[in-house]
Design an enzyme around this catalytic site. Structure first.
Site, PDB file in Angstrom:
ATOM      1  N   GLY A  34       6.341   4.128  -9.601  1.00  0.00           N
ATOM      2  CA  GLY A  34       6.142   5.294  -8.741  1.00  0.00           C
ATOM      3  C   GLY A  34       6.987   6.453  -9.226  1.00  0.00           C
ATOM      4  O   GLY A  34       6.524   7.332  -9.954  1.00  0.00           O
ATOM      5  N   SER A  35       8.270   6.430  -8.862  1.00  0.00           N
ATOM      6  CA  SER A  35       9.183   7.527  -9.205  1.00  0.00           C
ATOM      7  C   SER A  35       9.174   7.846 -10.691  1.00  0.00           C
ATOM      8  O   SER A  35       9.174   9.009 -11.080  1.00  0.00           O
ATOM      9  CB  SER A  35      10.613   7.163  -8.803  1.00  0.00           C
ATOM     10  N   HIS A  87      -2.067  -2.875  -2.671  1.00  0.00           N
ATOM     11  CA  HIS A  87      -0.926  -3.734  -2.317  1.00  0.00           C
ATOM     12  C   HIS A  87      -0.689  -3.631  -0.815  1.00  0.00           C
ATOM     13  O   HIS A  87      -0.160  -2.636  -0.325  1.00  0.00           O
ATOM     14  CB  HIS A  87       0.296  -3.236  -3.117  1.00  0.00           C
ATOM     15  N   HIS A 144      -2.206   2.116  -8.364  1.00  0.00           N
ATOM     16  CA  HIS A 144      -1.569   1.205  -7.407  1.00  0.00           C
ATOM     17  C   HIS A 144      -1.424   1.911  -6.051  1.00  0.00           C
ATOM     18  O   HIS A 144      -0.871   3.006  -5.961  1.00  0.00           O
ATOM     19  CB  HIS A 144      -0.195   0.799  -7.947  1.00  0.00           C
ATOM     20  N   GLY A 177       9.685   3.722  -2.033  1.00  0.00           N
ATOM     21  CA  GLY A 177       9.791   4.009  -3.458  1.00  0.00           C
ATOM     22  C   GLY A 177      11.220   4.430  -3.775  1.00  0.00           C
ATOM     23  O   GLY A 177      12.039   4.637  -2.881  1.00  0.00           O
ATOM     24  N   MET A 221       1.160  -4.322   2.372  1.00  0.00           N
ATOM     25  CA  MET A 221       2.422  -4.759   2.985  1.00  0.00           C
ATOM     26  C   MET A 221       2.215  -4.693   4.487  1.00  0.00           C
ATOM     27  O   MET A 221       2.798  -3.858   5.187  1.00  0.00           O
ATOM     28  CB  MET A 221       3.562  -3.839   2.509  1.00  0.00           C
ATOM     29  N   MET A 229       1.467   0.289   4.000  1.00  0.00           N
ATOM     30  CA  MET A 229       2.610  -0.183   4.798  1.00  0.00           C
ATOM     31  C   MET A 229       2.343   0.036   6.275  1.00  0.00           C
ATOM     32  O   MET A 229       1.796   1.070   6.658  1.00  0.00           O
ATOM     33  CB  MET A 229       3.860   0.599   4.398  1.00  0.00           C
ATOM     34  N   ASP A 282      -0.085   1.564  -2.160  1.00  0.00           N
ATOM     35  CA  ASP A 282       0.845   0.836  -1.291  1.00  0.00           C
ATOM     36  C   ASP A 282       0.547   1.083   0.174  1.00  0.00           C
ATOM     37  O   ASP A 282       0.750   2.189   0.682  1.00  0.00           O
ATOM     38  CB  ASP A 282       2.273   1.288  -1.594  1.00  0.00           C
ATOM     39  N   GLY A 288       8.660  -2.111  -8.394  1.00  0.00           N
ATOM     40  CA  GLY A 288       9.908  -1.642  -7.782  1.00  0.00           C
ATOM     41  C   GLY A 288      10.975  -1.334  -8.815  1.00  0.00           C
ATOM     42  O   GLY A 288      11.405  -2.220  -9.550  1.00  0.00           O
ATOM     43  N   GLY A 289      11.354  -0.065  -8.896  1.00  0.00           N
ATOM     44  CA  GLY A 289      12.440   0.333  -9.794  1.00  0.00           C
ATOM     45  C   GLY A 289      12.105   0.209 -11.269  1.00  0.00           C
ATOM     46  O   GLY A 289      13.002   0.094 -12.102  1.00  0.00           O
ATOM     47  N   MET A 333       7.839  -8.537  -6.378  1.00  0.00           N
ATOM     48  CA  MET A 333       8.583  -7.361  -5.930  1.00  0.00           C
ATOM     49  C   MET A 333       9.981  -7.380  -6.541  1.00  0.00           C
ATOM     50  O   MET A 333      10.730  -8.350  -6.366  1.00  0.00           O
ATOM     51  CB  MET A 333       8.715  -7.358  -4.403  1.00  0.00           C
TER      52      MET A 333
HETATM   53  C1  DX5 Z   1       7.531  -0.465  -2.657  1.00  0.00           C
HETATM   54  C2  DX5 Z   1       6.162  -0.274  -3.282  1.00  0.00           C
HETATM   55  C3  DX5 Z   1       6.192   0.202  -4.674  1.00  0.00           C
HETATM   56  C4  DX5 Z   1       6.834   1.552  -4.853  1.00  0.00           C
HETATM   57  C5  DX5 Z   1       7.434   1.593  -6.229  1.00  0.00           C
HETATM   58  O1  DX5 Z   1       7.428  -1.134  -1.462  1.00  0.00           O
HETATM   59  O2  DX5 Z   1       5.456  -1.500  -3.268  1.00  0.00           O
HETATM   60  O3  DX5 Z   1       4.896   0.191  -5.266  1.00  0.00           O
HETATM   61  O4  DX5 Z   1       5.949   2.617  -4.705  1.00  0.00           O
HETATM   62  O5  DX5 Z   1       8.152   2.763  -6.345  1.00  0.00           O
HETATM   63  P1  DX5 Z   1       9.259   2.947  -7.463  1.00  0.00           P
HETATM   64  O6  DX5 Z   1       8.596   2.780  -8.790  1.00  0.00           O
HETATM   65  O7  DX5 Z   1       9.740   4.340  -7.215  1.00  0.00           O
HETATM   66  O8  DX5 Z   1      10.318   1.907  -7.229  1.00  0.00           O
HETATM   67 ZN    ZN Z   2       3.466  -1.697  -4.479  1.00  0.00          ZN
END
Ligand code: DX5
Ligand code: ZN
Length: 227
Positions: free
Chosen positions: A197-198, A68, A35, A146, A70, A39, A37, A176-177, A139
């Site tokens: 992510g985390s 993705h 994935h 993240g 954004m 931005m 991201d 997300g989360g 989302m």
């Molecule tokens: C947030 C991103 C996510 C982010 C998720 O805007 O779209 O993909 O990396 O990160 P975690 O899993 O740490 O919430």
């Molecule tokens: Zn994402």
């Protein structure tokens, strides 16, 4: 029709000083998709990376690049992300004046098209594009960073989207989360693709495989499948 369970680690939480190595590490650790991201500091209050960085990561894995976006407007950049090696390109409902046209443009380049909904974006906003998408990305935090806390309010929307897409070949992805704990909730609501992510990158490279397995096992159990 049951969609497959897929885990998509978000490279946003990786060590940007060695992206190629990090892509190879999560690939080996059992990621289904990668994935990515993107931005722009405008649609979301943070800037990450663009098509050239994705192109540089591309040779390091054969897995699906789940991009993705954004960014707004998205249309002027779709071709660059397609050429960079994206397999799926997802745009937000609010990323341009004509969502349906943006999705058609992605498909016209031979890529899978996704649409993403912010926590504030209602499920009904994608009702008119169900024939034009391969994936709906829900989302579960406000996009941009993240490491934010999961918002349980999205579960009702996931269930609504699951009902709206019944019988169609559309993946429902949540972003997300996501942890082993929250994964069970979004899977129960109807999602089948989990971005993390985390929860994947915490603990360093020696923990990626066990971190991915923990999410996959919790999700499998929630699906009533053997972990
Ligand atoms: C947030 C991103 C996510 C982010 C998720 O805007 O779209 O993909 O990396 O990160 P975690 O899993 O740490 O919430
Ligand atoms: Zn994402």
């Amino acid at each position: 029709m049951t969609r497959p369970l897929l885990i998509a680690p978000s490279m946003l939480a990786s060590d940007f000083s060695k992206l190629g190595e990090e892509v190879r590490a999560v690939d080996t650790a059992g990621a289904d998709w990668i994935h990515l991201d993107v931005m722009d500091g405008h649609f979301v209050p943070n800037i990450s990376f663009g098509p050239d960085i994705i192109k540089a990561m591309r040779p390091h894995s054969k897995k699906i690049f789940d991009v993705h976006l954004m960014i707004a407007p998205c249309d002027p950049h779709l071709e660059a992300f397609a050429k960079a090696g994206s397999d799926i390109i997802t745009v937000h409902v609010e990323a341009g004046p004509h969502l349906h046209r943006s999705l058609q443009a992605i498909r016209a380049m031979g890529k899978k098209a996704g649409v993403s909904l912010n926590p504030a974006t209602p499920a009904e906003t994608v009702a008119h594009v169900l024939d034009t998408v391969d994936l709906i990305l829900v989302m579960s935090v406000n996009p941009g960073f993240g490491g934010q806390a999961y918002l349980p309010l999205v579960e009702e929307k996931i269930a609504q989207l699951k009902a709206m897409t019944a019988g169609r070949p559309i993946d429902i992805e949540v972003d997300g989360g996501i942890t082993a704990q929250t994964a069970t909730r979004v899977i129960a609501a109807g999602a089948n693709v989990l971005v993390a992510g985390s929860a994947v990158f915490k603990g360093g490279v020696s923990t990626y495989a066990s971190n991915i397995s923990a999410i996959r096992n919790a999700a499998s159990l929630a699906r009533g499948e053997a972990a």
